[in-house]
Design a protein around this motif. Structure first.
Motif, PDB file in Angstrom:
ATOM      1  N   ALA A  13      10.612  -0.927   0.545  1.00 52.55           N
ATOM      2  CA  ALA A  13      10.109  -1.294   1.483  1.00 52.55           C
ATOM      3  C   ALA A  13      11.120  -2.196   2.576  1.00 52.55           C
ATOM      4  O   ALA A  13      10.828  -2.809   3.709  1.00 52.55           O
ATOM      5  N   ARG A  14      12.383  -2.084   2.277  1.00 55.14           N
ATOM      6  CA  ARG A  14      13.308  -3.091   2.986  1.00 55.14           C
ATOM      7  C   ARG A  14      13.048  -4.575   3.169  1.00 55.14           C
ATOM      8  O   ARG A  14      12.804  -4.972   4.089  1.00 55.14           O
ATOM      9  N   ARG A  15      12.457  -5.063   2.113  1.00 53.47           N
ATOM     10  CA  ARG A  15      12.096  -6.188   1.694  1.00 53.47           C
ATOM     11  C   ARG A  15      12.644  -6.941   0.722  1.00 53.47           C
ATOM     12  O   ARG A  15      12.029  -7.397  -0.329  1.00 53.47           O
TER      13      ARG A  15
ATOM     14  N   GLN B  82       0.909  -1.117  -0.140  1.00 55.77           N
ATOM     15  CA  GLN B  82      -0.157   0.022   0.072  1.00 55.77           C
ATOM     16  C   GLN B  82       0.801   1.276   0.052  1.00 55.77           C
ATOM     17  O   GLN B  82       1.897   1.251   0.550  1.00 55.77           O
ATOM     18  N   GLY B  83       0.330   2.200  -0.631  1.00 61.64           N
ATOM     19  CA  GLY B  83       1.187   3.404  -0.830  1.00 61.64           C
ATOM     20  C   GLY B  83       0.029   4.586  -0.786  1.00 61.64           C
ATOM     21  O   GLY B  83      -1.091   4.615  -1.057  1.00 61.64           O
ATOM     22  N   GLN B  84       0.412   5.844  -0.704  1.00 63.54           N
ATOM     23  CA  GLN B  84      -0.133   7.143  -1.005  1.00 63.54           C
ATOM     24  C   GLN B  84       0.431   7.987  -1.861  1.00 63.54           C
ATOM     25  O   GLN B  84       1.572   8.278  -1.597  1.00 63.54           O
ATOM     26  N   ILE B  85      -0.310   8.579  -2.904  1.00 62.78           N
ATOM     27  CA  ILE B  85       0.642   9.618  -3.721  1.00 62.78           C
ATOM     28  C   ILE B  85      -0.203  10.906  -3.390  1.00 62.78           C
ATOM     29  O   ILE B  85      -1.337  11.095  -2.933  1.00 62.78           O
TER      30      ILE B  85
ATOM     31  N   ASP C 286       7.998   1.105   5.550  1.00 64.04           N
ATOM     32  CA  ASP C 286       8.890  -0.080   5.272  1.00 64.04           C
ATOM     33  C   ASP C 286       8.457  -1.212   6.098  1.00 64.04           C
ATOM     34  O   ASP C 286       7.443  -1.170   6.907  1.00 64.04           O
ATOM     35  N   LYS C 287       9.284  -2.144   5.891  1.00 69.49           N
ATOM     36  CA  LYS C 287       8.794  -3.651   6.786  1.00 69.49           C
ATOM     37  C   LYS C 287       8.674  -3.540   8.311  1.00 69.49           C
ATOM     38  O   LYS C 287       7.743  -4.114   8.934  1.00 69.49           O
ATOM     39  N   PHE C 288       9.327  -2.481   8.519  1.00 64.14           N
ATOM     40  CA  PHE C 288       9.435  -2.410  10.088  1.00 64.14           C
ATOM     41  C   PHE C 288       8.651  -1.344  10.631  1.00 64.14           C
ATOM     42  O   PHE C 288       8.364  -0.877  11.932  1.00 64.14           O
ATOM     43  N   GLY C 289       7.815  -0.719   9.783  1.00 63.18           N
ATOM     44  CA  GLY C 289       6.716   0.361  10.177  1.00 63.18           C
ATOM     45  C   GLY C 289       7.121   1.841  10.073  1.00 63.18           C
ATOM     46  O   GLY C 289       6.359   2.715  10.410  1.00 63.18           O
ATOM     47  N   ALA C 290       8.373   1.907   9.535  1.00 70.08           N
ATOM     48  CA  ALA C 290       8.669   3.488   9.571  1.00 70.08           C
ATOM     49  C   ALA C 290       8.169   4.042   8.151  1.00 70.08           C
ATOM     50  O   ALA C 290       8.225   3.204   7.282  1.00 70.08           O
TER      51      ALA C 290
ATOM     52  N   ARG D  66       9.714  -0.892 -10.493  1.00 69.24           N
ATOM     53  CA  ARG D  66      10.609  -2.151 -10.490  1.00 69.24           C
ATOM     54  C   ARG D  66      10.482  -3.021  -9.481  1.00 69.24           C
ATOM     55  O   ARG D  66      10.523  -2.366  -8.336  1.00 69.24           O
ATOM     56  N   LEU D  67      10.568  -4.298  -9.353  1.00 75.55           N
ATOM     57  CA  LEU D  67      10.278  -5.139  -8.240  1.00 75.55           C
ATOM     58  C   LEU D  67      11.643  -4.784  -7.078  1.00 75.55           C
ATOM     59  O   LEU D  67      11.486  -4.502  -6.213  1.00 75.55           O
ATOM     60  N   ASP D  68      12.912  -4.665  -7.957  1.00 76.81           N
ATOM     61  CA  ASP D  68      13.966  -4.323  -6.835  1.00 76.81           C
ATOM     62  C   ASP D  68      14.124  -2.982  -6.353  1.00 76.81           C
ATOM     63  O   ASP D  68      14.489  -2.839  -4.941  1.00 76.81           O
ATOM     64  N   HIS D  69      13.457  -1.982  -6.988  1.00 73.04           N
ATOM     65  CA  HIS D  69      13.135  -0.672  -6.447  1.00 73.04           C
ATOM     66  C   HIS D  69      12.141  -0.724  -5.092  1.00 73.04           C
ATOM     67  O   HIS D  69      12.316  -0.341  -4.027  1.00 73.04           O
ATOM     68  N   LEU D  70      10.891  -1.529  -5.415  1.00 68.28           N
ATOM     69  CA  LEU D  70      10.005  -1.828  -4.473  1.00 68.28           C
ATOM     70  C   LEU D  70      10.627  -2.524  -3.108  1.00 68.28           C
ATOM     71  O   LEU D  70      10.452  -1.964  -1.952  1.00 68.28           O
TER      72      LEU D  70
END
Lengths: 263, 389
Positions: free
Chosen positions: B205-207, B98-101, B166-170, B197-201
């Motif tokens: 998100a530190r995933r 999820q995101g917001q623009i 990100d993955k940790f909630g930040a 791009r998958l690598d960018h996302l």
């Protein structure tokens, strides 16, 4: 006294003057000679926390939500125990009257009399806007004191409305903290925050918070209102006005029990 | 002899026969057109879904549900080796968050969908992302669909703030650059969606190495910690919708059959009434009443047979022309039905045979029903035209 001094030989006067000046300078160093970097920023943040946080407190306040098109005012009473427990009841407007929110540790429940149901606001729902305001449920849930969550450094000094503030740069201690960095404008004498800026991990400014109209309540200084602005949106702001504050009040145990979430 | 007699009678009826044949033929053509159009719609929708999203099925991280966006971030995981080893034309690793623009400083919730830039399984026009390096520089390159661009008033080259966790909630936020606005055949992968791009996302998100699902060309057998969703599972809602459409089309089918049946039925009643003297003469000459009934029924059968031929004469050029232009369904862009362009007929031989058989059988049945009373007719009254009043 002046006569006594006048009787002192001239070479002694010079020595006395040097001694007196040195003595005065030694004891007044915190005011005149300290550089911003020498102040213990973390101690200052702890002092700010001590001022704001009490064992228990009661707040009767108003949440004024201005979304740029219309302004809504929600009246509510809130009872707080430390940073982990709080219970709020909305008193107006009519459509929100009777809505209750209970926060216990990392969980938040919401009860609406219209549906007569309680809802656990968990996980990613916590990131949604609270009642359409510039605050998320998560902002409201923030249950760590700044001094615990962040490591502070003095960034610079800045004057706002003729008053000099220390600008503290707070960097999160762990990666789970929502806002990984903040700037806080702190009055080093009164140990109060004048304003804050909350930043994303990338360093982009996300929110601005203004703490205004401090007044003395007991032995604490507490703002009369706090204004939140989401910097990614335009013309929106949420003002939390504290009409009445009481510290160290007795809160009935049932206020922090889920059984309170009913009509 | 009976058939010859029936054909002669059919021809003698002139305009009435022509009308019967036309109505029955049009019914056959309409029924086949309707069924084939639905087939074409289903085929196009399915093809678009398969090409842009579903492929041959998804291996999803256990518990992942596309309809529960608040839980997407709780169901991501590393790609198992068995799927990782597949060539790029047989798999498409996908991460959804999820995101917001904030276009024009207004909040717009989006689905951030990252796919491997090298994947060749899905037909997605994301070439614009390929020219960017693996590491994000000052802006994050994204591609959006035309519908999304219309809704958000974004165009190629625009920059806007994207906010996510990100993955940790930040919370994190950065500027994204719209490198392309593309036409996507499937509105389900257009509106409310930002392609990265998958690598960018994963980096944002530190995933690292994590995905929500892996689309595959073929089922690869059970994979630990992943659930396989077949094409039918993934398109369940669409298939139910089409099934309902097919059910609704039966109503049209019944109305058309009813009209054709009424036409033949009415003609036969009129025939029996007007041709009483003829029936009486045949009976007086010793023709059995059953044979007379058979003559009239054969007339109905001849109508049905000629209708099939006429239907063919109408249908072949009509359908050939239709296949060159198709049916414009661009209005469906507003819906989530994965069809945006024109649809064409998709013929199913069994359905055509079945439809023709039913029409022919019904025509013969309604040709027979009114003439049953001939068997009880008094020949003397029939000769005087007074058997039916």
């Amino acid at each position: 006294m002046l006569n006594t001094i006048s009787k002192i030989p001239a070479q002694w006067k010079k020595t006395l003057f040097i001694l007196t000046f040195s003595f005065g300078a030694f004891f007044s160093w915190p005011v005149f000679f300290i550089s911003a970097e020498e102040i213990d920023a973390n101690a200052l943040v702890r002092a700010v926390d001590e001022n704001l946080w009490a064992t228990t407190k009661f707040i009767a306040g108003r949440l004024i939500i201005d979304n740029g098109r219309r302004v809504r005012t929600l009246k509510m009473d809130t009872w707080m125990q430390g940073v982990t427990r709080s219970y709020s009841v909305y008193k107006s407007p009519a459509r929100e009257k009777g809505t209750k929110m209970l926060k216990r540790d990392s969980k938040l429940w919401m009860y609406t009399p219209r549906t007569d149901r309680k809802l656990l606001i968990a996980g990613h729902l916590l990131r949604q806007s609270m009642m359409g305001s510039d605050l998320s449920y998560e902002d409201m849930m923030e249950d760590k004191k700044l001094s615990k969550a962040y490591n502070a450094m003095v960034d610079r000094r800045e004057t706002i409305e003729g008053k000099e503030y220390l600008v503290l740069h707070l960097i999160a201690n762990d990666k789970t903290t929502t806002y990984q960095s903040r700037l806080g404008w702190v009055d080093p004498e009164k140990k109060i925050v004048r304003k804050e800026e909350l930043y994303a991990k990338s360093g982009k400014l996300l929110k601005k918070v203004d703490y205004l109209d401090y007044r003395k309540i007991g032995n604490r200084l507490f703002p009369k209102k706090v204004i939140f602005r989401d910097t990614l949106k335009t013309n929106t702001q949420t003002t939390y006005v504290f009409d009445e504050i009481q510290f160290d009040v007795d809160i009935p145990k049932k206020y922090f029990s889920q059984s309170i979430l009913k009509r | 002899m009976l058939i010859q007699f029936a054909i002669k009678n059919f021809l003698r009826q002139g305009l009435r026969s022509i009308l019967n044949v036309l109505i029955t033929a049009i019914t056959i053509v309409t029924v086949i057109f309707n069924l084939s159009l639905l087939n074409g719609f289903q085929a196009r929708a399915t093809l678009n879904m398969v090409k842009t999203d579903v492929a041959g099925g998804h291996y999803r991280i256990a518990g992942f549900d596309l309809l529960s966006p608040t839980e997407w971030e709780d169901h991501t995981g590393l790609v198992p080796d068995s799927l990782k080893a597949l060539p790029e034309d047989q798999k498409a690793e996908t991460l959804i968050l999820q995101g917001q623009i904030f276009p024009n400083n207004r909040l717009y919730p989006v689905q951030m969908r990252g796919v491997g830039p090298g994947q060749e399984l899905l037909d997605l026009p994301l070439q614009g992302l390929k020219r960017f390096p693996e590491k994000i520089t000052d802006q994050i390159p994204v591609v959006i669909g035309t519908k999304m661009a219309e809704r958000t008033h974004l165009k190629q080259g625009d920059s806007v703030v994207l906010k996510w966790r990100d993955k940790f909630g930040a919370v994190d936020a950065r500027d994204i650059l719209v490198v392309d606005v593309v036409k996507l055949l499937n509105p389900r992968v257009d509106e409310g969606m930002v392609w990265l791009r998958l690598d960018h996302l994963q980096d944002m998100a530190r995933r690292e190495g994590e995905v929500s699902w892996v689309a595959v060309e073929l089922f690869q057998g059970p994979v630990p910690d992943m659930e396989f969703h077949s094409v039918d599972d993934l398109m369940k809602d669409l298939l139910i919708l089409l099934k309902n459409d097919r059910r609704n089309s039966i109503i049209l089918w019944i109305i058309l059959m009813f009209l054709a049946g009424i036409s033949v039925f009415n003609t036969q009643i009129l025939n029996v009434f007007k041709r009483q003297k003829e029936i009486g003469t045949l009976l007086a000459l010793g023709v059995e009443s059953k044979q007379v009934v058979r003559i009239f029924t054969w007339e109905g059968a001849v109508t049905a047979g000629i209708s099939v031929v006429v239907a063919g004469l109408i249908a072949v050029p009509l359908f050939m022309w239709f296949q060159t232009v198709g049916l414009d369904v661009s209005h469906l862009e507003e819906s989530t039905i994965p069809v945006r362009d024109a649809i064409f007929l998709e013929f199913n031989p069994f359905e055509i045979f079945y439809s023709i058989t039913v029409v022919v059988a019904l025509t013969i049945l309604v040709a027979w029903l009114p003439v049953r009373k001939i068997s009880h007719m008094d020949p003397t009254l029939a000769l005087r035209g007074k058997a039916i009043t």
